[in-house]
Design a protein around this motif. Structure first.
Motif, PDB file in Angstrom:
ATOM      1  N   GLN B 104       0.829  -1.202   0.000  1.00  0.00           N
ATOM      2  CA  GLN B 104       0.000   0.000   0.000  1.00  0.00           C
ATOM      3  C   GLN B 104       0.869   1.260   0.000  1.00  0.00           C
ATOM      4  O   GLN B 104       0.603   2.220  -0.727  1.00  0.00           O
ATOM      5  N   GLU B 107       2.512   1.725  -3.359  1.00  0.00           N
ATOM      6  CA  GLU B 107       1.538   2.202  -4.341  1.00  0.00           C
ATOM      7  C   GLU B 107       1.193   3.666  -4.078  1.00  0.00           C
ATOM      8  O   GLU B 107       1.074   4.475  -5.004  1.00  0.00           O
ATOM      9  N   LEU B 108       1.040   3.986  -2.799  1.00  0.00           N
ATOM     10  CA  LEU B 108       0.736   5.372  -2.426  1.00  0.00           C
ATOM     11  C   LEU B 108       1.819   6.320  -2.922  1.00  0.00           C
ATOM     12  O   LEU B 108       1.540   7.357  -3.527  1.00  0.00           O
ATOM     13  N   ARG B 111       1.818   6.584  -6.803  1.00  0.00           N
ATOM     14  CA  ARG B 111       0.701   7.341  -7.355  1.00  0.00           C
ATOM     15  C   ARG B 111       0.736   8.795  -6.917  1.00  0.00           C
ATOM     16  O   ARG B 111       0.281   9.681  -7.638  1.00  0.00           O
ATOM     17  N   THR B 112       1.257   9.030  -5.721  1.00  0.00           N
ATOM     18  CA  THR B 112       1.366  10.411  -5.262  1.00  0.00           C
ATOM     19  C   THR B 112       2.367  11.187  -6.123  1.00  0.00           C
ATOM     20  O   THR B 112       2.202  12.375  -6.365  1.00  0.00           O
ATOM     21  N   MET B 116       2.010   6.747 -13.370  1.00  0.00           N
ATOM     22  CA  MET B 116       1.014   5.716 -13.653  1.00  0.00           C
ATOM     23  C   MET B 116       1.705   4.533 -14.317  1.00  0.00           C
ATOM     24  O   MET B 116       2.253   4.674 -15.408  1.00  0.00           O
ATOM     25  N   ARG B 119      -0.301   0.291 -17.967  1.00  0.00           N
ATOM     26  CA  ARG B 119      -1.212  -0.843 -18.031  1.00  0.00           C
ATOM     27  C   ARG B 119      -1.162  -1.459 -19.430  1.00  0.00           C
ATOM     28  O   ARG B 119      -1.099  -0.738 -20.425  1.00  0.00           O
ATOM     29  N   GLN B 197       0.949  -5.650  -9.854  1.00  0.00           N
ATOM     30  CA  GLN B 197       0.357  -4.313  -9.813  1.00  0.00           C
ATOM     31  C   GLN B 197       0.930  -3.434 -10.917  1.00  0.00           C
ATOM     32  O   GLN B 197       0.221  -2.644 -11.541  1.00  0.00           O
ATOM     33  N   GLY B 200      -0.653  -4.462 -14.094  1.00  0.00           N
ATOM     34  CA  GLY B 200      -2.098  -4.270 -14.097  1.00  0.00           C
ATOM     35  C   GLY B 200      -2.934  -5.514 -13.933  1.00  0.00           C
ATOM     36  O   GLY B 200      -4.070  -5.557 -14.394  1.00  0.00           O
TER      37      GLY B 200
END
Lengths: 335, 325
Positions: B104, B107-108, B111-112, B116, B119, B197, B200
């Motif tokens: 988590q 990923e945080l 993305r922050t 991206m 995918r 992740q 995707g």
């Protein structure tokens, strides 16, 4: 029914022109798809791909689009509200788990549940006005009638926060109870109802300062609201108990009815004639249909994995989206 | 098909609402409500896997065994314990609790920063419309990552100290696949989750990939001499192919275990020059008395012993650093 046969059925319906938009959209959050259901036949007529982890959907301020939040791809996908056709993809909307437009239509607010921030956008062009990082799993959103304040539940920290929309400043951040989720402003604009998923009650909150005025016992896992449409009664899903309560909000709120809906009942919508309540059953991969007069489940429709948001297409136009089309995350289009 | 799904989710929901949900609610752990429901499905899938192994795969082992019954039969008992602990979610739960917050946070951060991950559907739009093709592509990619992780397990001393537990079994059977140290499982899981992740993979797809992949891997350890044919052996890993990877090294074949790494699709070994198809039957195990001593030990003693091996593999480096003036 597998995806191919669903697509074949949808194709035959579209070709024969019998698929009317008595349609209902259901977001299957764990399989990156949305189901199109028929209200009249109570069947799933199509299952189409959409982004990743879609959870909630809303109507655009002009009433022309249904907007789906694709959380894991950081996108919004819009559908034509009359035809169900895909209109556009709005990129770079981070983790739009729950979302809502202010009543005046000027602001879009998103709660980034996994990324712990609240984003306030200008609805016109989806320009980011402010991003507020706040601990505690921002969960659900409500607005005041004047479109000055947005209220956001913080599920992990057990708090409710209020932000000024124009300045994006925090107005207050108050403890409410265990795992607050759904929040709704009552028509008097003086009371907020907050569902406490970690408890068996809802809190009645003063929107001026976040103080808890009273609480009402409902059912374990009180989670999300939906208005009955008479300005007075609200449905509330109780996820742990597996029930939906009917709450009368005149004077002190009280529970006036309840219906058993197993499988983690979550989001709801009501048919345009006001006779049926449709409820997503997250764990059973179904949508339950409740007769509102008798508060009894009259039917159920199988859908995809972990159905979450549900929306009634109110129009009577022909659905033309029955054919699988390109996934939202791939249909690059301008903002 | 829908009837089967209804039965499956009915059992899952029943178990969750009876056993798990009240506990989460009582202890104020509602943030784990959805993961808890997924965990129930994971355990149910584990039961299915155990049933497939115990009934279907064991049928072939009993009917056409490669190695006949003998004194090493008792060495298999501990492997059954590993399988139960893994398939029924005890070890995965511990790993999940450790990795979930870490994943988590990563990923945080990603993305922050506004990054991206690319995918696959963006590059291959048709994937979004074809569930089977999408699943297969992600499965192949997942296996590609698993192949290189497996090579890493053999390439680094500290990692081999952990992974050698898996190779120490002299009596390979359908139960051998889960025989791994928990730290080894933790590292591999974390790497594969992050990789998934990044490309995707959906949570639902990940579970199915995991289930199908692990069943193929259980079968590839089976004590049978069965072949899928010339072409089949090059499309899917089977017992004959994977047995060579577990072969006991000899002076003539010192690095025999540095071949046939692929978990599911042999194409990786073929592409990267690590495939051997010679059809020879070799004894399995490790040419190291200290590691071979894992045999005959129980689960707890094996875990403790191998942890010691792991620490000793790391310690000399630390000692050298400390001794540098």
């Amino acid at each position: 029914m597998n995806r191919l046969s669903i697509a074949a059925l949808a194709f035959s319906l579209v070709v024969s022109g019998t698929a009317k938009a008595d349609s209902v959209i259901v977001l299957n959050s764990d399989e990156a798809s949305y189901s199109i259901l028929s209200r009249s036949t109570r069947t799933e007529v199509a299952r189409l791909p959409v982004g990743r982890e879609p959870h909630h959907l809303i109507v655009s301020p002009d009433g022309k689009e249904v907007i789906i939040g694709s959380t894991a791809t950081n996108e919004l996908l819009s559908l034509d509200i009359n035809t169900g056709e895909r209109k556009r993809v709005v990129k770079d909307i981070l983790d739009p788990y729950h979302l809502g437009f202010s009543p005046d239509g000027k602001w879009l607010v998103t709660a980034a549940y996994r990324l712990d921030h609240v984003d306030i956008y200008h609805s016109d062009g989806f320009r980011l006005a402010g991003r507020i990082f706040i601990d505690g799993l921002p969960s659900h959103i409500a607005f005041d009638a004047e479109s000055k304040t947005v209220f956001v539940t913080l599920q992990q920290s057990g708090r409710l926060a209020a932000f000024d929309l124009a300045t994006q400043a925090l107005k207050w951040n108050m403890p409410i109870g265990n795992a607050p989720a759904g929040v709704v402003m009552l028509p008097d604009d003086k009371r907020l109802l907050v569902a406490l998923t970690g408890e068996d009650r809802i809190a009645v909150v003063d929107p001026k300062d976040g103080s808890v005025k009273s609480s009402l016992q409902t059912g374990k896992g009180a989670h999300n609201f939906f208005p009955k449409g008479d300005g007075r009664h609200y449905f509330l899903s109780n996820r742990v108990e597996g029930t939906v309560s009917l709450i009368d909000t005149k004077d002190d709120p009280k529970v006036v009815g309840s219906v058993r809906i197993p499988g983690g009942p979550d989001c709801m919508d009501i048919t345009p004639d006001g006779k049926e309540l449709w409820v997503t059953q997250r764990f059973l991969r179904r949508v339950a249909i409740v007769d509102i007069d008798t508060l009894k489940v009259v039917a159920g429709i199988p859908v995809g994995k972990s159905p979450h948001g549900v929306f009634m297409m109110k129009s009577t136009a022909t659905v033309t989206s029955g054919l699988p089309v390109r996934a939202a995350s791939t249909a690059g289009s301008p903002r | 098909m829908r009837d089967l799904i209804d039965i499956w989710v009915g059992v899952q929901a029943g178990l969750f609402e009876t056993l798990v949900s009240p506990v989460l609610y009582h202890f104020g752990l509602m943030a784990w409500y959805e993961p808890g429901y997924s965990a129930v499905e994971f355990v149910m899938l584990g039961v299915v896997q155990i049933a497939v192994i115990a009934i279907a795969m064991r049928f072939f082992e009993r009917r056409w065994p490669l190695e006949k019954a003998g004194k090493d039969d008792k060495l298999v008992t501990v492997d059954r314990v590993y399988t139960m602990l893994n398939k029924l979610g005890v070890v995965p739960l511990a790993i999940f609790i450790i990795t979930y917050p870490l994943v988590q946070e990563i990923e945080l951060a990603v993305r922050t920063w506004g990054y991206m991950p690319p995918r696959l559907e963006r590059m291959l739009p048709w994937l979004g419309d074809n569930a089977l093709a999408s699943f297969l592509v992600y499965f192949v990619l997942y296996d590609f990552a698993a192949y290189w992780l497996h090579r890493g397990q053999h390439a680094f001393g500290w990692w081999w100290a952990l992974h050698s537990l898996h190779h120490s079994q002299r009596r390979m059977t359908v139960w051998t696949d889960d025989r791994n140290h928990v730290i080894d499982d933790l590292i591999v899981t974390l790497a594969l989750v992050l990789f998934s992740q990044f490309v995707g993979v959906q949570p639902g797809e990940y579970v199915v990939i995991l289930m199908v992949g692990r069943l193929v891997e259980s079968w590839s350890h089976a004590n049978v001499d069965m072949s899928f044919g010339w072409l089949g052996e090059r499309l899917l890993v089977g017992p004959r192919f994977h047995r060579l990877h577990h072969a006991l090294s000899t002076p003539a074949e010192r690095h025999i275990q540095d071949h046939n790494f692929a978990p599911v699709f042999p194409i990786w070994d073929i592409l990267f020059g690590t495939a051997i198809y010679d059809g020879k039957i070799r004894p399995t195990g490790v040419d190291n008395a200290a590691v071979d001593a894992d045999n005959g030990r129980g689960w707890i003693v094996q875990q403790a012993t191998v942890f010691g091996r792991f620490v000793r593999a790391l310690m000399p480096r630390f000692r050298r650093r400390v001794s540098v003036p």
